[in-house]
Design an enzyme around this catalytic site. Structure first.
Site, PDB file in Angstrom:
ATOM      1  N   ASP A  23       4.540   3.208  -9.730  1.00 20.03           N
ATOM      2  CA  ASP A  23       5.312   4.431  -9.486  1.00 20.03           C
ATOM      3  C   ASP A  23       6.794   4.114  -9.266  1.00 20.03           C
ATOM      4  OD1 ASP A  23       2.612   4.985  -9.054  1.00 20.03           O
ATOM      5  OD2 ASP A  23       3.022   6.544  -7.561  1.00 20.03           O
ATOM      6  N   HIS A  76       9.046   7.118  -9.432  1.00 23.76           N
ATOM      7  CA  HIS A  76       9.447   8.396  -8.855  1.00 23.76           C
ATOM      8  C   HIS A  76      10.952   8.618  -8.840  1.00 23.76           C
ATOM      9  CE1 HIS A  76       5.713  10.254  -7.857  1.00 23.76           C
ATOM     10  NE2 HIS A  76       5.256   9.178  -7.227  1.00 23.76           N
ATOM     11  N   ASP A  89       3.803   8.187 -12.951  1.00 22.94           N
ATOM     12  CA  ASP A  89       4.615   8.665 -11.827  1.00 22.94           C
ATOM     13  C   ASP A  89       6.059   8.166 -11.865  1.00 22.94           C
ATOM     14  OD1 ASP A  89       2.401  10.025 -11.082  1.00 22.94           O
ATOM     15  OD2 ASP A  89       2.421   9.381  -8.978  1.00 22.94           O
ATOM     16  N   ASN A 111      -0.409  11.313 -12.199  1.00 24.38           N
ATOM     17  CA  ASN A 111      -0.659  12.691 -11.760  1.00 24.38           C
ATOM     18  C   ASN A 111       0.640  13.489 -11.623  1.00 24.38           C
ATOM     19  OD1 ASN A 111      -0.058  11.050  -9.500  1.00 24.38           O
ATOM     20  ND2 ASN A 111      -0.843  12.621  -8.120  1.00 24.38           N
ATOM     21  N   HIS A 112       1.783  12.798 -11.679  1.00 25.62           N
ATOM     22  CA  HIS A 112       3.056  13.517 -11.637  1.00 25.62           C
ATOM     23  C   HIS A 112       3.661  13.732 -13.017  1.00 25.62           C
ATOM     24  CE1 HIS A 112       3.934  14.155  -7.368  1.00 25.62           C
ATOM     25  NE2 HIS A 112       3.091  13.154  -7.202  1.00 25.62           N
ATOM     26  N   HIS A 143      -0.161   4.651  -7.771  1.00 29.17           N
ATOM     27  CA  HIS A 143      -0.541   5.908  -7.134  1.00 29.17           C
ATOM     28  C   HIS A 143      -0.279   6.016  -5.642  1.00 29.17           C
ATOM     29  CE1 HIS A 143      -2.402   9.782  -7.097  1.00 29.17           C
ATOM     30  NE2 HIS A 143      -3.545   9.423  -6.558  1.00 29.17           N
TER      31      HIS A 143
END
Lengths: 154, 912
Positions: B247, B249, B276, B308-309, B445
């Site tokens: 991730d 982000h 992500d 999931n993002h 995650h």
């Protein structure tokens, strides 16, 4: 109504921080941290005895919550007086014992030697951490009056 | 300086036992208790076990409970260096461990809350789909823009589904100073963009190029991905490697840092981004651009797994509650670019098999036994990640995106992520790898609990890698990447990225550099400070949630507060927090930051709730006229007064001793029995505000009589007798829901007007069934004179009926009621802002951000109705109030409502 209901809740909360899957079990190496996070201040030797007291007959390296709770309740009620945190004044006096020349401070190097030579000796990592928090970087000294306040404070 | 050797211990000296208990030495020597030298001590306090006599032996005598025997090494002289050192060591160890535990707990709570925010998205999706089906029935003609896949949404928004066309209609003005991208793509071109992002990250590259890059990348994924699992190999050339990135982000500094440390993608250096990239941080777009450009240059060497993002509805959430990508793209470009990214996301592989041995997947392994990679390949990925796990394929896709590992064997519900999420044990991993002939799972995650950038679990079969260091600027965790060599040996590279400004300076032309050696910046995080910050963040977020869940909390506690004292035990308070907020947090340790527990162990929950206000935050941001609050509350009072007579009757039955007093609980029951037509949460809000805490009882008469009905028609300067007369008429009117219908039957020619005769007859009809407050004929005639303002003998009865308003004459209570009611409405709107946004977009396929007043009302009504089904409490507003609300939101009165602005007012604010 269990008179120790809230106390047990507090103990469980402290235990669960180290009980990853919430199974009621944690690594015995974490027991010291959990006990101290409950504001109990044992000597290392004492701590080892307690762990021995609550480990399984065939030690697995893990401690079950139920046994820990029984011990912790006892330590926080009947035996609370034996293991409480020292007051600022008491800690200050201990530093003064080490400050033979009554200078009001200890040189960083001296503190390091004292902490790794006497008492329940610090490991190098522990002494490093203490120095990082206690030493006035400009002077290389520990003004222990301030540090006693930190140790006694929140 | 250091103390020298000390003389041997002697009887009579003051000593400390194990650094703790103090006493005086009474004996030194051998004993029957064990080998070695023993010391008998008389303690200062009665914390010993005997008086010197143990096991049939006595070596000294002291008062009972003051004696102990200890081995020599357990005793130190008071004022000795050893005793002093022990004492300080004990305190120092205590402080360190307390901080350690505090920090760990702060992170766990922070993390649990973060996962709960993501989970909110899942539960919101359930409400959203309920609202959508309601909207379809209310307004079947509207073009729905919400759907299962980004393609359908994009199509409705007018974005072409032909990837090669993206950006074609855009031109680059000569004033544009950023980098240019030319096709066919060259390394020079890619380097140009990379350098631009490295040095001027805040100047977005041109929209045309973003569209082209995303379009071409989508095309590449579509062509090369026949199914949902990608296959990649570690480059086998000399010095070849593959970097697996977890991730990020939108934390550009971390990604640039990883590129700097590991080299840029190329023939020998492969990169796999494990999902992500989007949400939370500010630069997800830039990270995507860099990765996609290199992928277009070296297709075999670069890829992105979906996380999931990488999901439409998740990205639409505000950054503060887990989303942020929509906001980012809207800030830099527009909704069309956002929709292009969404189409790309739905083409991304759900997992990648590296060199046939390693499975790289964002979340985790499926809950279902016996799943083969072959099954994963067949999942239809061209859609939003499902929120339900009822179907086999839905559950597979869901678990790949959402699951977490656990240490226990088997599958368990994930307590913090919410109902559909699972945790899988080491046995699941072992079996999955065995069945599929694989040797390792790499997933991302979550920030590893150890706050390193990686964590290996499941006996080394599963590795979590998370790349965003000091995630969200809060947690102080390290970031990491996994680097595979061609022989599939791997290493983990951890880092703590410098802040973006420092990274930027590194790439500025010579002379502008300030930081000489970034490699030396190994930030030592201060755990105490981090813990305090995380804790403060957590408390602020919890307070937000309390404000939103006030009604549920109040209900929970007041039900258990049988004698209405306004207090419950701390244990009940904590249960209420779990139940009302749907958050299983360590409430015991949090309670001291939220509420005061009195000496008997009770907390004042009424005071607690009164202090929990969403109002000051959201309300000031609402661009509505102030008057809406009073209007809404007037409608609420009207609902009470409409049941005036019934209420009085019911209350009288409760008031057995006839003293005119009922308890708050009885009052609540009476309201329910009288079927007052008001949403339950408003009713609760009124109750919270009107019941005087000191007495706990309510004066029946005064409650109903406090209301005054005023008429906005008629002589403004009328005397008190006239006012009283209008009040009585008002009560008759409001006490029947059919007042307009009655007048309509009087108004034979249906022109909207009645004359005096008809007016008098209408009143008579309305008075039927009443036994009190009846008006004489003379009074009615006098009333006519007051109401027929222009003396033309005609009365517009619709205006007449609407002119009556209920006001509370007790201004103090009225103010409290207004606050509580408005608060409860705002809390519901805030809680469901995401769903409302979803509902409004139903009417706004192009994403303009505004809808007509009618559609606004329909959207709100759908939310109202969807909530009625859930727990029978109904939505926040009555239909009447909905009208008022829409009027006030439509500030410029042009019949259109800027819903985006309206909803923005409900976004939680960033915690400073």
């Amino acid at each position: 109504e269990d008179p120790n209901y809230e106390l047990k809740k507090k103990i469980r909360d402290a235990f669960q921080v180290f009980d990853r899957d919430q199974k009621g079990v944690c690594d015995e190496r974490e027991i010291g941290t959990i006990i101290r996070s409950l504001n109990i201040y044992p000597a290392e030797k004492q701590l080892q005895r307690w762990i021995h007291e609550i480990e399984e007959e065939e030690p697995t390296g893990f401690i079950m919550y139920e046994k820990f709770e029984t011990l912790a309740v006892r330590l926080l009620t009947d035996e609370a007086i034996n293991h409480k945190r020292n007051s600022e004044d008491e800690i200050l006096k201990a530093f003064q014992v080490l400050d033979k020349d009554k200078k009001g401070y200890l040189d960083a190097e001296d503190l390091q030697t004292l902490m790794t030579t006497y008492g329940e000796k610090f490991m190098p990592e522990e002494v490093k951490e203490m120095l990082a928090a206690a030493v006035d970087t400009e002077m290389g000294r520990v003004y222990y009056e301030d540090y006693a306040e930190i140790l006694a404070g929140d | 300086v250091l103390p020298g050797n000390e003389p041997p211990l002697a009887v009579g000296e003051k000593v400390v036992i194990m650094g703790k208990r103090k006493g005086t030495v009474r004996f030194i020597g051998e004993t029957v208790y064990g080998a070695g030298e023993w010391v008998g001590v008389e303690l200062e306090k009665p914390t010993g076990t005997h008086d010197g006599f143990v096991n049939g032996q006595r070596y000294f005598t002291c008062p009972p409970k003051y004696g102990v025997y200890v081995q020599r090494q357990g005793v130190t002289r008071v004022n000795s260096s050893a005793a002093a050192a022990s004492q300080i060591q004990s305190m120092q160890r205590g402080r360190k461990d307390r901080q350690e535990a505090e920090f760990k707990r702060a992170f766990q709570t922070w993390n649990a809350l973060e996962k709960a925010e993501e989970n909110q998205y899942l539960s919101q999706s359930v409400v959203s789909s309920r609202v959508e089906s309601l909207l379809k029935s209310y307004s079947p003609g509207a073009a729905s823009v919400n759907g299962n896949s980004a393609v359908s949404v994009a199509t409705a928004a007018g974005v072409s589904t032909n990837f090669s066309e993206w950006g074609a209609n855009l031109t680059v003005a000569s004033s544009y100073t950023g980098p240019h991208v030319t096709w066919p793509l060259t390394l020079e071109s890619v380097q140009g963009v990379l350098n631009h992002i490295r040095t001027k990250p805040d100047i977005p590259i041109h929209e045309k190029y973003v569209c082209e890059i995303v379009g071409r990348a989508s095309q590449l994924f579509q062509q090369r991905m026949k199914d949902s699992v990608h296959d990649m190999n570690v480059p086998t050339e000399e010095g070849g490697k593959m970097v697996i990135v977890g991730d990020t982000h939108g934390q550009l500094a971390d990604f640039l840092w990883v590129l700097k440390q590991n080299g840029e993608p190329g023939p020998k250096i492969a990169y796999l981004m494990n999902g992500d990239i989007a949400d939370r941080g500010d630069y997800a777009c830039e990270i995507f651009i860099i990765v996609l450009l290199f992928m277009l240059l070296y297709p075999d060497r670069v890829s992105i797994n979906r996380g999931n993002h990488e999901n439409l509805e998740m990205n639409r959430r505000p950054a503060e509650v887990g989303g942020g990508f929509y906001e980012e793209i809207a800030r830099k470009y527009d909704a069309a670019v956002f929709m292009m990214f969404q189409q790309l996301f739905e083409l991304l592989p759900l997992a990648t098999v590296v060199s046939k041995r390693v499975l790289v997947v964002h979340g985790g392994l499926p809950r279902r036994e016996g799943v083969l990679i072959q099954h994963l390949r067949t999942i239809n990925r061209r859609r939003q990640c499902p929120v339900s796990t009822d179907g086999i394929e839905d559950a597979l896709m869901f678990d790949l995106m959402w699951a977490d590992p656990q240490d226990q064997n088997g599958i368990a519900r994930a307590s913090h992520r919410g109902s559909n999420c699972i945790c899988f044990g080491p046995d699941v991993t072992k079996r999955f790898l065995g069945t599929n002939g694989l040797s390792l799972v790499i997933r991302s995650h979550e920030v590893p609990e150890n706050l390193r950038g990686f964590e290996d679990r499941h006996e080394g079969r599963l590795l979590t890698v998370f790349t965003a260091s000091n995630y969200c600027g809060s947690t102080g965790n390290y970031g990491a990447v996994v680097v595979f060599q061609a022989d599939l040996s791997f290493s983990v590279e951890e880092h703590m990225a410098p802040d973006l400004e420092a990274v930027v300076r590194e790439y500025l032309p010579e002379g502008a550099r300030v930081v000489a050696d970034l490699g030396g910046t190994k930030v030592q995080m201060d755990k105490g400070r981090l813990a305090t910050n995380m804790r403060e963040e957590v408390i602020a977020k919890i307070k937000d949630r309390i404000a939103m869940a006030k009604d549920d909390l109040w209900w929970y506690w007041s039900q258990l507060d049988r004698s209405d004292t306004g207090k419950v035990t701390a244990a009940v308070w904590r249960q209420g927090m779990i139940s009302g907020l749907q958050l299983d947090l360590p409430w015991f340790s949090l309670q001291k930051d939220l509420i005061e527990v009195d000496e008997e162990g009770y907390v004042d929950y009424k005071d607690f709730l009164r202090r929990s206000n969403a109002l000051d935050k959201t309300h000031s941001a609402l661009s509505m006229h102030e008057g809406w609050e009073k209007e809404i509350v007037n409608r609420a009072y009207e609902a009470f007064l409409a049941k005036d007579l019934t209420l009085q009757q019911v209350l009288r039955t409760f008031d057995a001793d006839g003293d005119g007093l009922v308890s708050a609980k009885e009052f609540r029951q009476a309201i329910a029995a009288a079927q007052v037509d008001l949403p339950e949460m408003q009713m609760n809000a009124v109750l919270r505000a009107i019941v005087p805490d000191e007495e706990g009882q309510l004066r029946v008469e005064s409650f109903l009589e406090r209301f005054q009905v005023v008429c906005s028609l008629g002589d403004k300067s009328s005397n008190s007798a006239d006012k009283a007369l209008l009040d009585r008429i008002g009560r008759i009117l409001i006490g029947t829901g059919s007042r307009v219908a009655v007048f309509r039957t009087m108004d034979l020619d249906q022109d909207g007007y009645v004359d005096e005769k008809e007016f008098l007859r209408a009143l008579e009809l309305l008075e039927k069934g009443r036994t009190s407050g009846l008006l004489s004929r003379e009074e009615k005639q006098r009333a006519w004179g007051l109401i027929d303002v222009n003396k033309d003998g005609h009365l517009n009865y619709l205006e007449f009926c609407a002119a009556f308003k209920v006001v509370d004459t007790d201004t103090t209570v009225s103010q409290r009621v207004t606050n509580e009611v408005v608060e409860s409405i705002l809390a519901v709107l805030q809680k469901h802002a995401g769903t409302l946004s979803y509902a409004f977009r139903y009417f706004d396929p192009k994403g303009k951000g505004s809808v007509s007043r009618e559609d606004f009302k329909t959207g709100m009504r759908a939310l109202n109705a969807s909530m009625a089904g859930a727990n029978g409490t109904g939505g926040p507003l009555t239909d009447d109030q909905l009208e008022v609300f829409a009027d006030f939101v439509d500030t410029d009165g042009d019949g259109n409502i800027d819903y985006q602005e309206f909803l923005n007012a409900f976004n939680p604010k960033k915690v400073a």
